[in-house]
Motif scaffolding. Structure first.
Motif, PDB file in Angstrom:
ATOM      1  N   MET A   1       0.846  -1.179   0.000  1.00  0.00           N
ATOM      2  CA  MET A   1       0.000   0.000   0.000  1.00  0.00           C
ATOM      3  C   MET A   1       0.895   1.247   0.000  1.00  0.00           C
ATOM      4  SD  MET A   1      -2.722   1.254   2.857  1.00  0.00           S
ATOM      5  CE  MET A   1      -4.343   0.996   2.218  1.00  0.00           C
ATOM      6  N   GLU A   2       0.533   2.218  -0.827  1.00  0.00           N
ATOM      7  CA  GLU A   2       1.311   3.447  -0.886  1.00  0.00           C
ATOM      8  C   GLU A   2       1.024   4.319   0.329  1.00  0.00           C
ATOM      9  OE1 GLU A   2       1.984   4.945  -5.182  1.00  0.00           O
ATOM     10  OE2 GLU A   2      -0.080   4.208  -5.073  1.00  0.00           O
ATOM     11  N   ASP A   3       2.037   5.040   0.759  1.00  0.00           N
ATOM     12  CA  ASP A   3       1.929   5.929   1.887  1.00  0.00           C
ATOM     13  C   ASP A   3       1.223   7.226   1.476  1.00  0.00           C
ATOM     14  OD1 ASP A   3       3.731   8.332   3.363  1.00  0.00           O
ATOM     15  OD2 ASP A   3       2.927   6.761   4.664  1.00  0.00           O
ATOM     16  N   VAL A   4       0.247   7.659   2.256  1.00  0.00           N
ATOM     17  CA  VAL A   4      -0.532   8.860   1.950  1.00  0.00           C
ATOM     18  C   VAL A   4       0.373  10.072   1.825  1.00  0.00           C
ATOM     19  CG1 VAL A   4      -2.304  10.438   2.826  1.00  0.00           C
ATOM     20  CG2 VAL A   4      -2.620   7.973   3.037  1.00  0.00           C
ATOM     21  N   TYR A   5       1.302  10.221   2.750  1.00  0.00           N
ATOM     22  CA  TYR A   5       2.194  11.375   2.719  1.00  0.00           C
ATOM     23  C   TYR A   5       3.049  11.387   1.449  1.00  0.00           C
ATOM     24  CZ  TYR A   5       5.700  14.782   4.076  1.00  0.00           C
ATOM     25  OH  TYR A   5       6.538  15.868   4.101  1.00  0.00           O
ATOM     26  N   GLU A   6       3.579  10.236   1.063  1.00  0.00           N
ATOM     27  CA  GLU A   6       4.393  10.157  -0.152  1.00  0.00           C
ATOM     28  C   GLU A   6       3.562  10.513  -1.387  1.00  0.00           C
ATOM     29  OE1 GLU A   6       6.123   6.268  -0.292  1.00  0.00           O
ATOM     30  OE2 GLU A   6       7.324   6.612   1.512  1.00  0.00           O
ATOM     31  N   LEU A   7       2.332  10.038  -1.435  1.00  0.00           N
ATOM     32  CA  LEU A   7       1.445  10.374  -2.550  1.00  0.00           C
ATOM     33  C   LEU A   7       1.161  11.884  -2.578  1.00  0.00           C
ATOM     34  CD1 LEU A   7      -1.067   7.420  -2.241  1.00  0.00           C
ATOM     35  CD2 LEU A   7       0.445   7.852  -4.200  1.00  0.00           C
ATOM     36  N   PHE A   8       0.907  12.447  -1.413  1.00  0.00           N
ATOM     37  CA  PHE A   8       0.636  13.883  -1.317  1.00  0.00           C
ATOM     38  C   PHE A   8       1.848  14.692  -1.789  1.00  0.00           C
ATOM     39  CE2 PHE A   8       0.784  17.804   1.316  1.00  0.00           C
ATOM     40  CZ  PHE A   8      -0.308  18.452   0.761  1.00  0.00           C
ATOM     41  N   ILE A   9       3.039  14.324  -1.324  1.00  0.00           N
ATOM     42  CA  ILE A   9       4.256  15.044  -1.724  1.00  0.00           C
ATOM     43  C   ILE A   9       4.492  14.896  -3.223  1.00  0.00           C
ATOM     44  CG2 ILE A   9       6.773  15.110  -1.485  1.00  0.00           C
ATOM     45  CD1 ILE A   9       5.198  16.420   0.808  1.00  0.00           C
ATOM     46  N   ARG A  10       4.340  13.697  -3.753  1.00  0.00           N
ATOM     47  CA  ARG A  10       4.529  13.479  -5.193  1.00  0.00           C
ATOM     48  C   ARG A  10       3.531  14.320  -5.986  1.00  0.00           C
ATOM     49  NH1 ARG A  10       3.227   7.855  -6.727  1.00  0.00           N
ATOM     50  NH2 ARG A  10       4.620   7.432  -4.997  1.00  0.00           N
ATOM     51  N   GLY A  11       2.284  14.329  -5.545  1.00  0.00           N
ATOM     52  CA  GLY A  11       1.254  15.096  -6.238  1.00  0.00           C
ATOM     53  C   GLY A  11       1.489  16.594  -6.162  1.00  0.00           C
ATOM     54  N   THR A  12       1.852  17.091  -4.985  1.00  0.00           N
ATOM     55  CA  THR A  12       2.082  18.539  -4.862  1.00  0.00           C
ATOM     56  C   THR A  12       3.336  18.970  -5.604  1.00  0.00           C
ATOM     57  OG1 THR A  12       3.100  18.242  -2.688  1.00  0.00           O
ATOM     58  CG2 THR A  12       0.777  18.858  -2.730  1.00  0.00           C
ATOM     59  N   ASP A  13       4.339  18.114  -5.652  1.00  0.00           N
ATOM     60  CA  ASP A  13       5.527  18.440  -6.456  1.00  0.00           C
ATOM     61  C   ASP A  13       5.155  18.578  -7.932  1.00  0.00           C
ATOM     62  OD1 ASP A  13       7.184  18.459  -4.229  1.00  0.00           O
ATOM     63  OD2 ASP A  13       8.057  16.469  -4.624  1.00  0.00           O
ATOM     64  N   LEU A  14       4.346  17.657  -8.427  1.00  0.00           N
ATOM     65  CA  LEU A  14       3.883  17.735  -9.818  1.00  0.00           C
ATOM     66  C   LEU A  14       3.027  18.981 -10.031  1.00  0.00           C
ATOM     67  CD1 LEU A  14       2.990  13.977 -10.366  1.00  0.00           C
ATOM     68  CD2 LEU A  14       4.704  15.282 -11.671  1.00  0.00           C
ATOM     69  N   LEU A  15       2.171  19.269  -9.080  1.00  0.00           N
ATOM     70  CA  LEU A  15       1.309  20.445  -9.167  1.00  0.00           C
ATOM     71  C   LEU A  15       2.139  21.724  -9.221  1.00  0.00           C
ATOM     72  CD1 LEU A  15      -1.545  21.696  -9.056  1.00  0.00           C
ATOM     73  CD2 LEU A  15      -1.404  21.527  -6.566  1.00  0.00           C
ATOM     74  N   GLU A  16       3.104  21.852  -8.333  1.00  0.00           N
ATOM     75  CA  GLU A  16       3.954  23.042  -8.305  1.00  0.00           C
ATOM     76  C   GLU A  16       4.801  23.174  -9.565  1.00  0.00           C
ATOM     77  OE1 GLU A  16       3.535  25.431  -6.095  1.00  0.00           O
ATOM     78  OE2 GLU A  16       2.004  24.166  -5.192  1.00  0.00           O
TER      79      GLU A  16
END
Length: 123
Positions: A1-16
């Motif tokens: 299972m993927e870690d929520v925090y890692e997914l959030f950081i990956r997503g926000t990095d892409l967003l930024e």
């Protein structure tokens, strides 16, 4: 299972980095794992808005507001999403949260005019 925090950081990095479409994937996974986290829902809403998926963005911003009704940024983004969907009466209410800000006033006034049947030029 993927870690929520890692997914959030990956997503926000892409967003930024301006990769809105790609950001929606990890952010949606993070939201599914932690649906009550307003920071995740707001970031996903921003990514969806940037990807011009305004209906879905409005749903995410509404979810943020349901949990944090005084979040003026989420209210503003909800208003912009609704405005771009042509739902001007609803947008007028949401976009008026911070009338001291020039950008809020601009979109509030546009939503107000469109809701009244006027047709001011879009940006």
């Amino acid at each position: 299972m993927e870690d929520v925090y890692e997914l959030f950081i990956r997503g926000t990095d892409l967003l930024e980095a301006g990769h809105n479409h790609q950001a929606t994937i990890p952010l949606a996974r993070a939201r599914d794992l932690a649906p009550d986290k307003t920071s995740i829902r707001e970031a996903l809403g921003r990514a969806l808005f940037g990807a011009q998926r305004y209906e879905e963005a409005a749903e995410e911003f509404q979810a943020v507001i349901d949990r944090a009704p005084t979040n003026d940024y989420a209210l503003f983004c909800l208003g912009r999403s609704l405005q771009l969907l042509g739902r001007h009466a609803e947008a007028r209410q949401a976009a008026g949260m911070q009338p001291g800000r020039r950008d809020y006033r601009l979109y509030r006034d546009r939503a107000r005019a469109r809701a009244a049947g006027d047709d001011p030029a879009e940006e």
